[in-house]
Motif scaffolding. Structure first.
Motif, PDB file in Angstrom:
ATOM      1  N   LEU A 150       0.844  -1.201   0.000  1.00 36.91           N
ATOM      2  CA  LEU A 150       0.000   0.000   0.000  1.00 36.91           C
ATOM      3  C   LEU A 150       0.885   1.258   0.000  1.00 36.91           C
ATOM      4  CD1 LEU A 150      -2.951   0.981   0.160  1.00 36.91           C
ATOM      5  CD2 LEU A 150      -2.722   0.994   2.656  1.00 36.91           C
ATOM      6  N   ALA A 151       1.938   1.236   0.811  1.00 30.44           N
ATOM      7  CA  ALA A 151       2.861   2.377   0.847  1.00 30.44           C
ATOM      8  C   ALA A 151       3.499   2.584  -0.528  1.00 30.44           C
ATOM      9  CB  ALA A 151       3.945   2.144   1.903  1.00 30.44           C
ATOM     10  N   ARG A 152       3.850   1.471  -1.198  1.00 32.39           N
ATOM     11  CA  ARG A 152       4.454   1.543  -2.530  1.00 32.39           C
ATOM     12  C   ARG A 152       3.484   2.190  -3.525  1.00 32.39           C
ATOM     13  NH1 ARG A 152       5.693  -4.200  -4.943  1.00 32.39           N
ATOM     14  NH2 ARG A 152       3.432  -4.233  -4.997  1.00 32.39           N
ATOM     15  N   ALA A 153       2.182   1.888  -3.364  1.00 34.00           N
ATOM     16  CA  ALA A 153       1.191   2.467  -4.274  1.00 34.00           C
ATOM     17  C   ALA A 153       0.957   3.947  -3.971  1.00 34.00           C
ATOM     18  CB  ALA A 153      -0.123   1.698  -4.165  1.00 34.00           C
ATOM     19  N   LEU A 154       1.058   4.321  -2.690  1.00 34.19           N
ATOM     20  CA  LEU A 154       0.699   5.688  -2.300  1.00 34.19           C
ATOM     21  C   LEU A 154       1.819   6.687  -2.513  1.00 34.19           C
ATOM     22  CD1 LEU A 154      -1.213   4.963   1.044  1.00 34.19           C
ATOM     23  CD2 LEU A 154      -2.198   5.626  -1.166  1.00 34.19           C
ATOM     24  N   ILE A 155       3.064   6.206  -2.620  1.00 36.16           N
ATOM     25  CA  ILE A 155       4.205   7.120  -2.584  1.00 36.16           C
ATOM     26  C   ILE A 155       4.206   8.100  -3.757  1.00 36.16           C
ATOM     27  CG2 ILE A 155       5.832   5.584  -3.757  1.00 36.16           C
ATOM     28  CD1 ILE A 155       7.962   6.579  -1.774  1.00 36.16           C
ATOM     29  N   SER A 156       3.582   7.697  -4.875  1.00 36.14           N
ATOM     30  CA  SER A 156       3.553   8.613  -6.019  1.00 36.14           C
ATOM     31  C   SER A 156       2.318   9.509  -5.996  1.00 36.14           C
ATOM     32  CB  SER A 156       3.588   7.815  -7.321  1.00 36.14           C
ATOM     33  OG  SER A 156       2.420   7.027  -7.405  1.00 36.14           O
ATOM     34  N   GLN A 157       1.604   9.530  -4.877  1.00 38.08           N
ATOM     35  CA  GLN A 157       0.383  10.334  -4.732  1.00 38.08           C
ATOM     36  C   GLN A 157      -0.585  10.123  -5.887  1.00 38.08           C
ATOM     37  OE1 GLN A 157       2.207  14.284  -3.761  1.00 38.08           O
ATOM     38  NE2 GLN A 157       0.776  14.100  -2.061  1.00 38.08           N
ATOM     39  N   PRO A 158      -1.065   8.890  -6.049  1.00 38.09           N
ATOM     40  CA  PRO A 158      -1.955   8.598  -7.167  1.00 38.09           C
ATOM     41  C   PRO A 158      -3.287   9.342  -7.015  1.00 38.09           C
ATOM     42  CG  PRO A 158      -1.969   6.781  -5.599  1.00 38.09           C
ATOM     43  CD  PRO A 158      -0.898   7.727  -5.145  1.00 38.09           C
ATOM     44  N   ARG A 159      -3.922   9.614  -8.141  1.00 32.59           N
ATOM     45  CA  ARG A 159      -5.242  10.250  -8.095  1.00 32.59           C
ATOM     46  C   ARG A 159      -6.323   9.198  -8.258  1.00 32.59           C
ATOM     47  NH1 ARG A 159      -5.378  13.767 -12.471  1.00 32.59           N
ATOM     48  NH2 ARG A 159      -7.097  14.929 -11.545  1.00 32.59           N
ATOM     49  N   LEU A 160      -5.892   7.974  -8.630  1.00 35.18           N
ATOM     50  CA  LEU A 160      -6.810   6.827  -8.633  1.00 35.18           C
ATOM     51  C   LEU A 160      -6.069   5.641  -8.025  1.00 35.18           C
ATOM     52  CD1 LEU A 160      -9.340   5.179  -9.534  1.00 35.18           C
ATOM     53  CD2 LEU A 160      -8.120   4.747 -11.684  1.00 35.18           C
ATOM     54  N   LEU A 161      -6.665   5.026  -7.006  1.00 28.33           N
ATOM     55  CA  LEU A 161      -6.066   3.831  -6.415  1.00 28.33           C
ATOM     56  C   LEU A 161      -7.004   2.660  -6.681  1.00 28.33           C
ATOM     57  CD1 LEU A 161      -3.629   2.844  -4.714  1.00 28.33           C
ATOM     58  CD2 LEU A 161      -5.105   3.018  -2.712  1.00 28.33           C
ATOM     59  N   ALA A 162      -6.488   1.674  -7.418  1.00 28.85           N
ATOM     60  CA  ALA A 162      -7.275   0.483  -7.712  1.00 28.85           C
ATOM     61  C   ALA A 162      -6.797  -0.638  -6.803  1.00 28.85           C
ATOM     62  CB  ALA A 162      -7.096   0.097  -9.177  1.00 28.85           C
TER      63      ALA A 162
END
Lengths: 251, 259
Positions: A150-162
């Motif tokens: 989850l941290a790996r997905a959030l680090i780029s500040q996504p505007r859509l999280l699937a």
């Protein structure tokens, strides 16, 4: 509109931090098998949508098609993939890389090392693993590994999280903790979230809107107008869960 | 009970059998039970080692053998590594090359010895070619196998997270294939010494194998046994180095972590 205390991000920020998704008349077939049949779905910026359905109803295929991992056979998908991140069902961490390096996989390109480390530390703190940065993934529990993912997905500040059934393999208590974590980060970051799950209670607890899929189509599209923070076992949520389960079980 | 269990836990336990064998061997030699034409006493082997070291002969042969082994390793190892990666990564290269390589693999490389002697005489090329050939297949097969069996879920993750080809290779495919590649290297090193022993015994004018062949001409069993021990030591050294490499490179893997 009623804005509960947990909702830190104003709605106008949601529009900026969250990316919209538009799926129109999407069809996907694997050989003779029609997995998605002219399906349309719209996600508002910052909205949290959960997709539930039986195994094989096409819910994971829909998510993978939106993320560009499945080639559509017809229809259109409107999504900014550069601003989207995917959390898989399995953590999919690199076993030969430390937790820090694994989180850094998701970091935006072109950062210097110090800046990247700072971002990684901030994200690890956010998911409660600040002290695990130098560990190997093999030393973590299943829930901790999924937190790293989850941290790996959030680090780029996504505007859509699937999220593709990201909590499916976790034990019941870890699941509830992780659900709370997902809700917390969604509330503070304001991204749009698309969660595929087979757990109706989870969908109802987290989502603004639950989409029930059946045989490649949307069978039910149900807003969950229950204020946050939501409590597990809340009567209103239980009633909605019952409604969806009845639909899924064909009662 | 506790006293008995105490000495059984001693770190010296594994040394009991080899040291015992050495003592029995030495006793059998000194009492004349074991004639020195059959097997020299351990002390005679040590004496031969000391003499040959002192006049520089052992060092010379050792240096020659090691240089051959390393040259063969670098030549055979690098070609097989590159081809293994190529066939693992590219379906076209796999279709083009792998069936041929698998066919050639069925030839026992030592069967080439007469032909190689015919081509190169007893020159260095003959030994290096054979060693390189012997090393080729373990490293090729294990590199190829390592690359194709990298977890496809991790590769998909890398793609989704924006890794380009080179980065995908460097961060996912190569580290994923590394355990298998190192297994290939260990196998290859075993075959490397075996090949060198045969090649040096049959067709050489220097090296440890040549030293042993010369000693046979004069029935110098002490030197022959010394050569055998030197080969064993070299093999053990190579194996220990690869194991150290495994512990270092695969320390993320609980199966390789040093206990």
């Amino acid at each position: 509109m009623n804005l509960p205390a947990l909702r830190l991000v104003e709605d106008r920020d949601r529009n900026r931090n969250g990316a919209p998704v538009s799926v129109r008349e999407l069809s996907v077939a694997f050989g003779q098998n029609q997995v998605l049949d002219r399906l349309s779905l719209h996600i508002e910026p910052g909205e949290f949508v959960a997709i539930v359905g039986r195994s094989g109803c096409g819910k994971s295929t829909l998510l993978r098609a939106i993320m560009g991992l499945v080639q559509p056979g017809g229809g259109s998908i409107d999504v900014d993939l550069d601003a989207a991140r995917l959390v898989f069902q399995e953590p999919r961490l690199l076993p030969w890389a430390s937790v820090r390096e694994n989180v850094a996989v998701g970091a935006p390109a072109g950062l210097d090392a110090a800046e990247r480390d700072r971002l990684v530390d901030a994200r690890l703190a956010e998911v409660g693993l600040a002290d695990k940065a130098e560990q190997w993934p093999a030393a973590l529990s299943g829930g901790q590994r999924q937190r790293v993912a989850l941290a790996r997905a959030l680090i780029s500040q996504p505007r859509l999280l699937a999220l593709d059934e990201p909590l499916g393999a976790l034990d019941a208590l870890t699941r509830i903790e992780m659900q709370a974590l997902v809700e917390t980060v969604w509330t503070s970051e304001g991204f749009s979230a698309l969660l595929v799950t087979h757990d109706v209670a989870e969908a109802v607890a987290l989502a603004d809107r639950v989409v029930v899929m059946e045989a490649g189509r949307i069978a039910l599209d149900l807003p969950i107008a229950v204020p946050r923070p939501r409590r597990h076992g809340d009567a209103e949520l239980a009633a909605l869960e019952g409604l969806i389960l009845d639909r899924l079980l064909g009662r | 009970m506790t006293r008995a269990a105490g000495w059984k836990e001693s770190p010296l336990v594994p040394a009991i059998v080899p040291v015992g064998l050495l003592v029995v061997w030495q006793l059998a030699s000194t009492t004349g039970l074991l004639p020195s034409q059959i097997l020299p006493a351990p002390t005679a082997v040590v004496k031969a080692a000391a003499e040959l070291t002192a006049d520089g002969e052992l060092i010379h042969h050792l240096a020659v053998s090691t240089a051959r082994a390393l040259t063969g390793l670098v030549v055979g190892g690098s070609i097989s590594f590159v081809l293994g990666l190529l066939c693992g990564l590219s379906p076209f290269a796999r279709r083009l090359l792998d069936p041929t390589l698998q066919m050639v693999r069925t030839i026992p490389h030592l069967a080439l010895l007469p032909l190689v002697i015919l081509w190169f005489g007893i020159g260095e090329q003959a030994k290096i070619l054979l060693v390189a050939w012997g090393i080729f297949f373990p490293i090729y097969l294990n590199t190829y196998h390592g690359v194709v069996s990298v977890d496809p879920q991790l590769i998909e993750m890398g793609r989704v997270y924006g890794m380009k080809r080179w980065e995908l290779f460097r961060r996912i495919i190569f580290p994923g294939a590394l355990p298998s590649i190192l297994v290939g290297l260990r196998f290859g090193l075993g075959i490397m010494w075996l090949t060198l022993i045969v090649a040096e015994t049959i067709a050489a004018s220097s090296g440890i194998g040549y030293m042993a062949t010369q000693a046979r001409e004069f029935s110098q069993t002490d030197i022959i046994v010394l050569a055998i021990f030197v080969y064993a030591g070299l093999g053990k050294l190579a194996d220990s180095l690869t194991r150290a490499l495994e512990h270092r490179l695969l320390r993320w893997n609980p199966a390789y972590a040093r206990a």
